[in-house]
Design an enzyme around this catalytic site. Structure first.
Site, PDB file in Angstrom:
ATOM      1  N   GLY A   5      28.809  71.944  60.635  1.00 35.24           N
ATOM      2  CA  GLY A   5      29.265  73.261  60.169  1.00 35.24           C
ATOM      3  C   GLY A   5      28.272  74.415  61.297  1.00 35.24           C
ATOM      4  CD  GLU A  55      26.944  75.504  58.340  1.00 37.08           C
ATOM      5  OE1 GLU A  55      26.367  76.396  58.481  1.00 37.08           O
ATOM      6  OE2 GLU A  55      26.567  74.228  58.101  1.00 37.08           O
ATOM      7  CE1 TYR A  84      18.537  71.966  60.485  1.00 34.13           C
ATOM      8  CE2 TYR A  84      20.029  72.196  58.911  1.00 34.13           C
ATOM      9  CZ  TYR A  84      19.622  72.286  60.025  1.00 34.13           C
ATOM     10  OH  TYR A  84      20.561  72.730  60.880  1.00 34.13           O
TER      11      TYR A  84
HETATM   12  N1  BES Z   1      23.048  76.564  61.996  1.00 35.40           N
HETATM   13  C1  BES Z   1      23.348  75.053  61.857  1.00 35.40           C
HETATM   14  C2  BES Z   1      23.762  74.621  63.117  1.00 35.40           C
HETATM   15  C3  BES Z   1      22.813  74.614  64.349  1.00 35.40           C
HETATM   16  C4  BES Z   1      21.463  74.579  64.312  1.00 35.40           C
HETATM   17  C5  BES Z   1      23.357  74.691  65.466  1.00 35.40           C
HETATM   18  C6  BES Z   1      20.750  74.868  65.484  1.00 35.40           C
HETATM   19  C7  BES Z   1      22.757  74.660  66.821  1.00 35.40           C
HETATM   20  C8  BES Z   1      21.313  75.055  66.735  1.00 35.40           C
HETATM   21  C9  BES Z   1      24.077  74.761  60.494  1.00 35.40           C
HETATM   22  O1  BES Z   1      24.040  75.742  59.749  1.00 35.40           O
HETATM   23  C10 BES Z   1      23.768  73.275  60.138  1.00 35.40           C
HETATM   24  O2  BES Z   1      22.782  73.214  59.548  1.00 35.40           O
HETATM   25  N2  BES Z   1      24.625  72.531  60.321  1.00 35.40           N
HETATM   26  C11 BES Z   1      24.336  71.091  59.895  1.00 35.40           C
HETATM   27  C12 BES Z   1      25.053  70.976  58.457  1.00 35.40           C
HETATM   28  C13 BES Z   1      24.294  70.914  57.130  1.00 35.40           C
HETATM   29  C14 BES Z   1      24.823  70.481  55.926  1.00 35.40           C
HETATM   30  C15 BES Z   1      22.687  70.264  57.230  1.00 35.40           C
HETATM   31  C16 BES Z   1      25.082  70.095  60.738  1.00 35.40           C
HETATM   32  O3  BES Z   1      25.836  70.516  61.617  1.00 35.40           O
HETATM   33  O4  BES Z   1      24.913  68.816  60.368  1.00 35.40           O
HETATM   34 ZN    ZN Z   2      22.338  75.334  58.592  1.00 38.64          ZN
END
Ligand code: BES
Ligand code: ZN
Length: 627
Positions: free
Chosen positions: A293, A320, A409
């Site tokens: 996302g 998100e 994270y």
């Molecule tokens: N903002 C991120 C995606 C991102 C981070 C894109 C850094 C480019 C550079 C998004 O919110 C995210 O963390 N997505 C995760 C899902 C989440 C549930 C851990 C993903 O895409 O896996």
């Molecule tokens: Zn994120």
């Protein structure tokens, strides 16, 4: 950069700070000073910075090009040059002033860097504040995911979506591409017939006759959150201020899968105060979308792999949505502080999941994440990358995507959970509320956060906490909160018994357990299980056809490690369809471990690569040694 410039005198007048280098043959060369890079950007916000951006965009889908004008309203503190970031963008001309009275101005493009692109330097007078940049993108622009009609649901229209984070907005808009600055924006987008454009802004819900659409984002956002998508899309409302967009073939399933969004919004507002962005819609993209996302404001982008049929993967939506506070409202000042965005968001995501689905679900999710964190740390340590296990990073001269690991994270989230345990939930909630309120529509560094934490939570409550160790130290500090889940222990026991010869309970069905339970079950084999036993599991539980991307990807990795070739048709179909990097990375990495599986992977990749976004194929190219 060394440039041969004639006539020398005239040029010297323009570039008064250049140094002259006399060569032996008396030819004069001028060395233009490199534009300094701060936080992955060439912009000098302290001199001239964008406050508001007006975009005029038209799409040439056949040639995969966006033609645009970016009108930057700047705050000019009395300087004669403005700096922007560009990458794979062709600058046609640059003008100053209002659209009926524009005057062309000089610009210069500096050396191209394969990570950062190049600085675009625009000449202006000390009192100029409106810069209009006429440009077109290139088919290689990394932010742009162009899909031919065959890769969409109906096969009728092409599709386009952008991915700006971390430093890719500069590949589709000439911009000061740093999260440090916030801008408001408007856009006019001309879309091809039958295709609906959407942005991280006010959005249409259906096609109009003219094919020209207006967008407005009144709240200031960091520019990695500028986003655009264009395709054959439908909208379904879920509540007064939320809804879902998807391609027609997916819209029913999407509406059903994400029906709890209104509850999630209520839960989030109950925890940390009013949602600031008015509308919360989600958009289900085609399978090539490289992430789970992306928190584009007012319009979260989602991978269709979340549609498992039973709502079991919606924690990504909670994630998100949580970014609407942590990240979009309160933003990391640089990519070294990325954990401020993601650690808070994983913590907050878990709080939302707890409110909506209960303690057991929230705990299982946390344990699954913690297992991944431990693996990541082991892996980093074994490669001698233990500096990458720090929350605060130093990503100078590195791709900011290197920071997108479980450290930011999950270590980030456990840091916050651990403080929460020390001070108690009530005080911690109060603190987070105050923090969001204090820093809304602002950016901050890790150091700003530490200071705020000390003066608003730790010192007043007389609490000593090893903040520095968590942030500037390696690995996981000893005082980390321990989380337990009875339900996961049960499946881990089941796996251990099965491994040592006991059969699975006859009446056990896949539907009996949640995604997280099956993930913990598969992980309990620790990478080792005979082909015969894998076959037995598939016969009874049919993981390989489960349609659940989390379970399938875990199962396929175990299969590759144990030479269980029966999964290959399903795994190939998965690799060809799904472009989500989180799954591709472990699958291709495991396949690259032996020669036979590497050859198989390369064959599959021939069919799969055209279906991936640049973010994903760049990663896979490297894994397969094709770079
Ligand atoms: N903002 C991120 C995606 C991102 C981070 C894109 C850094 C480019 C550079 C998004 O919110 C995210 O963390 N997505 C995760 C899902 C989440 C549930 C851990 C993903 O895409 O896996
Ligand atoms: Zn994120």
């Amino acid at each position: 950069m060394i440039k041969k410039l004639f006539p020398v005198m005239a040029v010297l007048a323009l570039f008064s700070c250049n140094s002259e280098i006399k060569k032996e043959n008396h030819e004069v060369e001028i060395e233009t000073p490199k534009v300094e890079v701060i936080n992955h950007s060439y912009s000098k916000l302290e001199e001239v910075k964008t406050i508001r951006l007006n975009l005029e965009l038209s799409l040439d889908v056949d040639n995969r090009v966006i033609d645009g004008v970016a009108r930057h309203h700047m705050k000019n503190l009395g300087f004669e040059k403005a700096y922007f970031d560009i990458k794979d963008i062709d600058i046609k001309k640059v003008t100053l002033g209002k659209s009926n009275n524009e005057i062309q101005t000089n610009f210069e493009i500096g050396d191209y860097d394969s990570l950062l692109g190049a600085p675009l330097t625009v000449d202006l007078s000390k009192t100029d504040s409106l810069i209009n940049i006429y440009y077109s993108t290139s088919p290689d622009s990394e932010a742009l995911g162009w899909l031919s009609p065959e890769l969409t649901g109906s096969g009728k229209h092409p599709f386009l979506y952008t991915q700006g984070q971390a430093i890719l907005t500069r590949t589709w808009i000439p911009i000061q591409d740093t999260p440090e600055n916030r801008i408001t924006y408007s856009a006019t987008v001309e879309a091809p017939e039958g295709m609906l454009p959407l942005m991280s802004a006010t959005n249409p819900t259906e096609l109009n006759e003219s094919g020209v659409y207006q967008f407005e984002m009144e709240q200031p956002i960091p520019c990695y959150l500028l986003a655009l998508t264009v395709g054959e899309l439908e909208y379904r409302r879920l509540s007064e201020n939320s809804g879902v967009y998807a391609e027609p073939h997916m819209i029913d399933a999407a509406e059903k899968e994400f029906k709890d969004i209104p509850k999630m919004i209520d839960a989030a507002e109950g925890l940390y105060g009013k949602y600031s962005w008015d509308v919360y819609d989600v958009l289900v993209l085609p399978y090539s979308f490289p992430f789970g996302g992306m928190e584009n404001p007012r319009l979260t982008f989602l991978t269709p792999t979340l549609i498992a049929g039973d709502g079991s993967l919606v924690s990504t939506v909670a994630h998100e949505l949580a970014h609407s506070w942590s990240g979009n409202l309160v933003t990391n000042a640089s990519w070294d502080d990325f954990w401020l965005n993601e650690g808070f968001t994983v913590y907050f995501e878990n709080r939302i999941m707890r409110e909506v689905y209960g303690d057991e679900v929230a705990e299982m999710l946390s344990i699954i994440e913690f297992q991944e964190l431990q693996n990541t740390i082991d892996d980093m340590n074994s490669k001698g990358e233990n500096l990458d296990t720090h929350l605060k990073l130093d990503l100078d001269n590195r791709n900011p995507d290197d920071g997108m690991t479980d450290i930011a994270y999950v270590k980030g989230a456990f840091f916050l959970k651990t403080i929460e345990r020390e001070v108690g939930k009530e005080k911690f909630d109060e603190f987070i509320n105050a923090y969001f309120n204090e820093y809304k529509f602002k950016t901050l560094t890790t150091e700003d956060f530490i200071e705020y934490l000390n003066s608003n939570l730790l010192t007043p409550n007389d609490i000593t906490f090893n903040t520095e160790e968590w942030i500037y130290g390696a690995g996981i500090p000893d005082n980390v909160v321990k989380i337990e889940s009875k339900r996961l222990t049960i499946v881990q026991d089941l796996a251990n018994k099965f491994k040592t010869g006991e059969p699975l309970p006859k009446d056990l069905k896949r539907q009996d357990k949640t995604t997280q339970e099956w993930m913990a079950f598969i992980r309990a084999f620790d990478g080792e299980l005979s082909k015969e036993k894998m076959m037995e599991i598939d016969k009874q539980l049919n993981f390989k056809n489960s349609g659940n991307s989390e379970i399938m990807s875990e199962w396929f990795v175990l299969g590759i490690k144990n030479d269980y070739k029966e999964i290959r048709p399903e795994m190939k179909a998965f690799l060809v369809q799904v472009g989500r990097r989180k799954y591709l990375e472990p699958l291709y990495t495991t396949l690259a471990d032996s020669e036979e599986t590497l050859d198989w992977a390369k064959e599959v990749y021939k069919d799969a690569r055209p279906n991936y976004h640049a973010i994903s194929f760049n990663t896979v190219d490297e894994i397969l040694g094709m770079k």
